[in-house]
Design a protein around this motif. Structure first.
Motif, PDB file in Angstrom:
ATOM      1  N   ASN A  29      49.864  40.090  37.539  1.00  0.00           N
ATOM      2  CA  ASN A  29      49.003  41.161  38.050  1.00  0.00           C
ATOM      3  C   ASN A  29      49.339  42.496  37.407  1.00  0.00           C
ATOM      4  O   ASN A  29      48.445  43.290  37.082  1.00  0.00           O
ATOM      5  N   ARG A  43      38.682  42.727  34.498  1.00  0.00           N
ATOM      6  CA  ARG A  43      39.905  42.164  35.075  1.00  0.00           C
ATOM      7  C   ARG A  43      40.051  40.681  34.737  1.00  0.00           C
ATOM      8  O   ARG A  43      41.159  40.207  34.459  1.00  0.00           O
ATOM      9  N   VAL A  44      38.948  39.945  34.737  1.00  0.00           N
ATOM     10  CA  VAL A  44      38.990  38.514  34.421  1.00  0.00           C
ATOM     11  C   VAL A  44      39.448  38.306  32.976  1.00  0.00           C
ATOM     12  O   VAL A  44      40.297  37.452  32.693  1.00  0.00           O
ATOM     13  N   SER A 224      47.744  28.062  37.343  1.00  0.00           N
ATOM     14  CA  SER A 224      47.695  28.347  38.783  1.00  0.00           C
ATOM     15  C   SER A 224      47.933  29.837  39.045  1.00  0.00           C
ATOM     16  O   SER A 224      47.342  30.411  39.968  1.00  0.00           O
ATOM     17  N   PHE A 227      44.503  31.580  38.578  1.00  0.00           N
ATOM     18  CA  PHE A 227      43.531  31.394  39.666  1.00  0.00           C
ATOM     19  C   PHE A 227      43.935  32.144  40.930  1.00  0.00           C
ATOM     20  O   PHE A 227      43.082  32.727  41.617  1.00  0.00           O
ATOM     21  N   ILE A 228      45.217  32.159  41.253  1.00  0.00           N
ATOM     22  CA  ILE A 228      45.670  32.887  42.441  1.00  0.00           C
ATOM     23  C   ILE A 228      45.515  34.387  42.226  1.00  0.00           C
ATOM     24  O   ILE A 228      45.067  35.120  43.118  1.00  0.00           O
ATOM     25  N   SER A 229      45.848  34.869  41.030  1.00  0.00           N
ATOM     26  CA  SER A 229      45.718  36.296  40.721  1.00  0.00           C
ATOM     27  C   SER A 229      44.258  36.748  40.745  1.00  0.00           C
ATOM     28  O   SER A 229      43.953  37.892  41.094  1.00  0.00           O
ATOM     29  N   TYR A 230      43.368  35.836  40.376  1.00  0.00           N
ATOM     30  CA  TYR A 230      41.939  36.159  40.367  1.00  0.00           C
ATOM     31  C   TYR A 230      41.439  36.465  41.786  1.00  0.00           C
ATOM     32  O   TYR A 230      40.641  37.394  41.988  1.00  0.00           O
ATOM     33  N   TYR A 231      41.906  35.696  42.765  1.00  0.00           N
ATOM     34  CA  TYR A 231      41.450  35.875  44.146  1.00  0.00           C
ATOM     35  C   TYR A 231      42.334  36.824  44.949  1.00  0.00           C
ATOM     36  O   TYR A 231      41.884  37.460  45.886  1.00  0.00           O
ATOM     37  N   TRP A 232      43.615  36.896  44.589  1.00  0.00           N
ATOM     38  CA  TRP A 232      44.542  37.771  45.317  1.00  0.00           C
ATOM     39  C   TRP A 232      44.706  39.052  44.505  1.00  0.00           C
ATOM     40  O   TRP A 232      45.539  39.166  43.637  1.00  0.00           O
ATOM     41  N   VAL A 233      43.901  40.052  44.847  1.00  0.00           N
ATOM     42  CA  VAL A 233      43.784  41.252  44.015  1.00  0.00           C
ATOM     43  C   VAL A 233      44.872  42.287  44.328  1.00  0.00           C
ATOM     44  O   VAL A 233      45.318  43.003  43.436  1.00  0.00           O
TER      45      VAL A 233
END
Length: 295
Positions: A29, A43-44, A224, A227-233
Motif C-alpha cells: 500500500n 491506484r489499480v 493475494s 487483491f487484498i490491497s485493492y479492496y482494503w484501501v
C-alpha cells in the motif's frame, strides 16, 4: 517449544507468519501510494506495477548484497525530518489557525497500535542477525538503531502534528508542496522500501518453499497481497490492526508468558512482566473492538 510444547510453537509460528503477511500488505500500500506521487497513474495500475516488482524482488535471498539501499531510506527519513523542522520554525512567527482533535479511546488505541507496528521490529531480527559478521553485536546494533529511529520518529511526529494539526495526511509526504525536492524524496523512499521488502518476506518464503514450488509460492503470496490491497484501501487501518493484534501479541503478550515460566525473576521484575501482560491483553480486546466494530 521447550517451554510450552509443539502446539504452542505452531501457534506462535502462525502468528509470526500472519504478522509478516500484514507488514507486506502495508509495504504494498505504501509503495503504491508513493508510485502514484511519482507518475500520474491510477491506484489499480500502481498496485499492479508494485506487485510485479515485489514478485521479482522477492527472489533475492542474500540481503547483505542490497542492504546498503536501506541507507537511502534512512537518509530520506532524515531529510524529511529536517524539512519539517525548517518549515515549522520558518512559520512559527506567522499566525496560523489550526484545529487539533481531542483525544478519544478510539484514537488512542489506533495510536498505540501504529506505535507498536512502528517499533516492533522483531520480525526482521533474524535477517539482521544473518547479515552481521559478528553475531554478538546484535544487541548493540538493535539498541543503537532503535534509539536513532525512536528519536527521529517521535520528534517528527510532534513537529508534524504541531505544524499541520488535523490537516495532517495518513502519509505526511502528501502534505508537502509539489516540487523537485518532494519528487526526489518520494523516489528515494520508493526505492528503499522496494529493496527492504525481501527482508520482510524471506522468512515466510523459505518456509513456503518447503511445501510449494518456489515460483508458485511467490505468485500466490504477492497475488493475494494485490487483491487484498485493492479492496482494503485504508493505509492507517491496516497499520493500526497489525499493531493492535499481531505486534501486540508478539511484543507485549507472548514475551511475559514465556519469560515468567522460563526464568526466575525478582518480585519487582515479576510484577512488571505481569503488568505488561495485563496491559497487552486489555489493549488487545479494546483496540480490536474499536478497530473492527466501532467504525
Amino acid at each position: 517449544q521447550k517451554i510450552y510444547g509443539k502446539k504452542f510453537k505452531i501457534f506462535v509460528e502462525i502468528l509470526w507468519n500472519l504478522e509478516i503477511y500484514m507488514i507486506s500488505l502495508i509495504f504494498l500500500n505504501l509503495v503504491s501510494s508513493l508510485l502514484m506521487n511519482i507518475v500520474c497513474i491510477s491506484r489499480v495500475e500502481s498496485l499492479l506495477i508494485c506487485t510485479g516488482i515485489f514478485l521479482f524482488i522477492s527472489f533475492i535471498k542474500d540481503y547483505s548484497k542490497i542492504s546498503i539501499v536501506s541507507m537511502g531510506g534512512f537518509l530520506s527519513m532524515l531529510v524529511l525530518v529536517v524539512c519539517m523542522y525548517v518549515k515549522y520554525f520558518e512559520n512559527s512567527n506567522k499566525k496560523k489557525i489550526l484545529k487539533y482533535g481531542a483525544f478519544s479511546v478510539k484514537t488512542i488505541s489506533q495510536s498505540i497500535g501504529i506505535s507498536l507496528f512502528s517499533f516492533g521490529g522483531h520480525v526482521i531480527l533474524p535477517e539482521i542477525l544473518d547479515t552481521l559478521k559478528n553475531k554478538k553485536d546484535l544487541k548493540k546494533v538493535i539498541l543503537s538503531s532503535w534509539l536513532i529511529i525512536t528519536l527521529l520518529t517521535i520528534s517528527f511526529s510532534v513537529i508534524g502534528f504541531l505544524y499541520y494539526g488535523n490537516n495532517i495526511q495518513p502519509n505526511i509526504i502528501d502534505n508537502l508542496s509539489y516540487d523537485i525536492f518532494k519528487q526526489i524524496l518520494v523516489a528515494s523512499l520508493f526505492i528503499s522500501i522496494i529493496f527492504t521488502y525481501p527482508l520482510i518476506c524471506i522468512p515466510f518464503m523459505m518456509k513456503a518453499e518447503e511445501r510449494v514450488n518456489c515460483l508458485l509460492a511467490r505468485i500466490l503470496y504477492n497475488g493475494s497481497l494485490f487483491f487484498i490491497s485493492y479492496y482494503w484501501v485504508s493505509f492507517l487501518s491496516i497499520m493500526s490492526i497489525t499493531g493492535c493484534i499481531f505486534e501486540n501479541i508478539t511484543s507485549l503478550i507472548l514475551p511475559p508468558i514465556l519469560m515468567l515460566k522460563y526464568k526466575q525473576f525478582h518480585w519487582i521484575e515479576k510484577i512488571l512482566n505481569i503488568f505488561i501482560l495485563c496491559f497487552g491483553i486489555i489493549f488487545l480486546v479494546l483496540a480490536t473492538y474499536y478497530e473492527i466494530y466501532n467504525k
